[in-house]
Design a protein around this motif. Structure first.
Motif, PDB file in Angstrom:
ATOM      1  N   GLY A 129       0.820  -1.212   0.000  1.00 63.81           N
ATOM      2  CA  GLY A 129       0.000   0.000   0.000  1.00 63.81           C
ATOM      3  C   GLY A 129       0.851   1.258   0.000  1.00 63.81           C
ATOM      4  O   GLY A 129       0.539   2.240  -0.683  1.00 63.81           O
ATOM      5  N   ILE A 130       1.937   1.251   0.756  1.00 63.43           N
ATOM      6  CA  ILE A 130       2.858   2.393   0.763  1.00 63.43           C
ATOM      7  C   ILE A 130       3.455   2.583  -0.626  1.00 63.43           C
ATOM      8  O   ILE A 130       3.509   3.695  -1.152  1.00 63.43           O
ATOM      9  CB  ILE A 130       3.965   2.202   1.824  1.00 63.43           C
ATOM     10  CG1 ILE A 130       3.363   2.308   3.231  1.00 63.43           C
ATOM     11  CG2 ILE A 130       5.104   3.213   1.631  1.00 63.43           C
ATOM     12  CD1 ILE A 130       4.297   1.870   4.346  1.00 63.43           C
ATOM     13  N   ASN A 131       3.897   1.480  -1.229  1.00 64.28           N
ATOM     14  CA  ASN A 131       4.462   1.561  -2.579  1.00 64.28           C
ATOM     15  C   ASN A 131       3.421   2.026  -3.593  1.00 64.28           C
ATOM     16  O   ASN A 131       3.724   2.804  -4.499  1.00 64.28           O
ATOM     17  CB  ASN A 131       5.064   0.219  -2.983  1.00 64.28           C
ATOM     18  CG  ASN A 131       6.403  -0.020  -2.330  1.00 64.28           C
ATOM     19  OD1 ASN A 131       7.401   0.549  -2.735  1.00 64.28           O
ATOM     20  ND2 ASN A 131       6.423  -0.848  -1.299  1.00 64.28           N
ATOM     21  N   MET A 132       2.196   1.561  -3.441  1.00 63.91           N
ATOM     22  CA  MET A 132       1.133   1.973  -4.357  1.00 63.91           C
ATOM     23  C   MET A 132       0.837   3.465  -4.192  1.00 63.91           C
ATOM     24  O   MET A 132       0.634   4.171  -5.183  1.00 63.91           O
ATOM     25  CB  MET A 132      -0.137   1.150  -4.121  1.00 63.91           C
ATOM     26  CG  MET A 132      -1.225   1.415  -5.138  1.00 63.91           C
ATOM     27  SD  MET A 132      -2.566   0.218  -5.118  1.00 63.91           S
ATOM     28  CE  MET A 132      -3.182   0.353  -3.462  1.00 63.91           C
ATOM     29  N   TYR A 133       0.823   3.946  -2.967  1.00 66.48           N
ATOM     30  CA  TYR A 133       0.588   5.371  -2.721  1.00 66.48           C
ATOM     31  C   TYR A 133       1.622   6.218  -3.468  1.00 66.48           C
ATOM     32  O   TYR A 133       1.270   7.171  -4.164  1.00 66.48           O
ATOM     33  CB  TYR A 133       0.639   5.669  -1.215  1.00 66.48           C
ATOM     34  CG  TYR A 133       0.573   7.143  -0.924  1.00 66.48           C
ATOM     35  CD1 TYR A 133      -0.646   7.804  -0.901  1.00 66.48           C
ATOM     36  CD2 TYR A 133       1.732   7.879  -0.709  1.00 66.48           C
ATOM     37  CE1 TYR A 133      -0.706   9.176  -0.655  1.00 66.48           C
ATOM     38  CE2 TYR A 133       1.687   9.242  -0.473  1.00 66.48           C
ATOM     39  CZ  TYR A 133       0.458   9.888  -0.445  1.00 66.48           C
ATOM     40  OH  TYR A 133       0.403  11.237  -0.208  1.00 66.48           O
ATOM     41  N   TYR A 134       2.895   5.876  -3.312  1.00 67.20           N
ATOM     42  CA  TYR A 134       3.943   6.654  -3.963  1.00 67.20           C
ATOM     43  C   TYR A 134       3.967   6.464  -5.479  1.00 67.20           C
ATOM     44  O   TYR A 134       4.491   7.307  -6.195  1.00 67.20           O
ATOM     45  CB  TYR A 134       5.310   6.349  -3.357  1.00 67.20           C
ATOM     46  CG  TYR A 134       5.513   7.042  -2.034  1.00 67.20           C
ATOM     47  CD1 TYR A 134       5.709   8.418  -1.984  1.00 67.20           C
ATOM     48  CD2 TYR A 134       5.496   6.342  -0.845  1.00 67.20           C
ATOM     49  CE1 TYR A 134       5.886   9.069  -0.775  1.00 67.20           C
ATOM     50  CE2 TYR A 134       5.673   6.979   0.366  1.00 67.20           C
ATOM     51  CZ  TYR A 134       5.861   8.349   0.399  1.00 67.20           C
ATOM     52  OH  TYR A 134       6.030   9.000   1.597  1.00 67.20           O
ATOM     53  N   LYS A 135       3.402   5.369  -5.966  1.00 66.55           N
ATOM     54  CA  LYS A 135       3.293   5.181  -7.411  1.00 66.55           C
ATOM     55  C   LYS A 135       2.275   6.162  -7.987  1.00 66.55           C
ATOM     56  O   LYS A 135       2.506   6.773  -9.021  1.00 66.55           O
ATOM     57  CB  LYS A 135       2.890   3.737  -7.737  1.00 66.55           C
ATOM     58  CG  LYS A 135       2.845   3.424  -9.206  1.00 66.55           C
ATOM     59  CD  LYS A 135       4.248   3.499  -9.794  1.00 66.55           C
ATOM     60  CE  LYS A 135       4.269   3.031 -11.234  1.00 66.55           C
ATOM     61  NZ  LYS A 135       5.644   3.048 -11.751  1.00 66.55           N
ATOM     62  N   PHE A 136       1.141   6.305  -7.302  1.00 67.77           N
ATOM     63  CA  PHE A 136       0.080   7.186  -7.793  1.00 67.77           C
ATOM     64  C   PHE A 136       0.271   8.644  -7.377  1.00 67.77           C
ATOM     65  O   PHE A 136      -0.234   9.547  -8.047  1.00 67.77           O
ATOM     66  CB  PHE A 136      -1.292   6.684  -7.338  1.00 67.77           C
ATOM     67  CG  PHE A 136      -1.712   5.420  -8.023  1.00 67.77           C
ATOM     68  CD1 PHE A 136      -1.911   5.386  -9.386  1.00 67.77           C
ATOM     69  CD2 PHE A 136      -1.882   4.257  -7.299  1.00 67.77           C
ATOM     70  CE1 PHE A 136      -2.304   4.220 -10.030  1.00 67.77           C
ATOM     71  CE2 PHE A 136      -2.267   3.081  -7.920  1.00 67.77           C
ATOM     72  CZ  PHE A 136      -2.483   3.069  -9.293  1.00 67.77           C
ATOM     73  N   PHE A 137       0.940   8.861  -6.258  1.00 66.00           N
ATOM     74  CA  PHE A 137       1.153  10.226  -5.750  1.00 66.00           C
ATOM     75  C   PHE A 137       2.635  10.448  -5.441  1.00 66.00           C
ATOM     76  O   PHE A 137       3.025  10.586  -4.278  1.00 66.00           O
ATOM     77  CB  PHE A 137       0.324  10.462  -4.487  1.00 66.00           C
ATOM     78  CG  PHE A 137      -1.133  10.192  -4.667  1.00 66.00           C
ATOM     79  CD1 PHE A 137      -1.949  11.094  -5.348  1.00 66.00           C
ATOM     80  CD2 PHE A 137      -1.696   9.021  -4.169  1.00 66.00           C
ATOM     81  CE1 PHE A 137      -3.294  10.839  -5.519  1.00 66.00           C
ATOM     82  CE2 PHE A 137      -3.045   8.756  -4.341  1.00 66.00           C
ATOM     83  CZ  PHE A 137      -3.851   9.656  -5.013  1.00 66.00           C
ATOM     84  N   PRO A 138       3.475  10.474  -6.477  1.00 65.87           N
ATOM     85  CA  PRO A 138       4.913  10.655  -6.225  1.00 65.87           C
ATOM     86  C   PRO A 138       5.199  12.013  -5.613  1.00 65.87           C
ATOM     87  O   PRO A 138       4.510  12.997  -5.912  1.00 65.87           O
ATOM     88  CB  PRO A 138       5.543  10.518  -7.614  1.00 65.87           C
ATOM     89  CG  PRO A 138       4.448  10.793  -8.574  1.00 65.87           C
ATOM     90  CD  PRO A 138       3.169  10.409  -7.894  1.00 65.87           C
ATOM     91  N   ARG A 139       6.191  12.026  -4.758  1.00 65.71           N
ATOM     92  CA  ARG A 139       6.601  13.284  -4.141  1.00 65.71           C
ATOM     93  C   ARG A 139       7.428  14.056  -5.160  1.00 65.71           C
ATOM     94  O   ARG A 139       8.345  13.518  -5.774  1.00 65.71           O
ATOM     95  CB  ARG A 139       7.435  12.989  -2.882  1.00 65.71           C
ATOM     96  CG  ARG A 139       7.758  14.215  -2.081  1.00 65.71           C
ATOM     97  CD  ARG A 139       8.406  13.901  -0.743  1.00 65.71           C
ATOM     98  NE  ARG A 139       9.622  13.118  -0.894  1.00 65.71           N
ATOM     99  CZ  ARG A 139       9.836  11.942  -0.294  1.00 65.71           C
ATOM    100  NH1 ARG A 139       8.923  11.415   0.472  1.00 65.71           N
ATOM    101  NH2 ARG A 139      10.964  11.305  -0.458  1.00 65.71           N
TER     102      ARG A 139
END
Length: 78
Positions: free
Chosen positions: A66-76
């Motif tokens: 889920g953390i990896n998916m978050y950063y995939k869709f919402f990169p910093r």
């Protein structure tokens, strides 16, 4: 069961740390979605059958993916 738990969770830790540090990930989006979905479904099933090892394992794998998916869709972006 617990040995496999430790190895599998340990395999996700470096990837998740790298993702958090970078603020993005290059992991294939289809892989992340399928991995997150399957580990979430397995966590729910593990709760239904009351299997502590697999509840813990799949809950942590769901969190990591889920953390990896978050950063995939919402990169910093900095």
């Amino acid at each position: 069961g617990w040995a496999g738990f430790g190895i599998l969770v340990a395999a996700w830790i470096p990837q998740t740390i790298d993702t958090i540090k970078a603020g993005n990930t290059s992991i294939n989006v289809a892989f992340i979605i399928m991995y997150f979905s399957s580990s979430l479904m397995l966590a729910v099933y593990s709760v239904m059958i009351n299997d502590i090892v697999f509840i813990a394992l799949n809950a942590l794998l769901t969190l990591g993916s889920g953390i990896n998916m978050y950063y995939k869709f919402f990169p910093r972006t900095e």
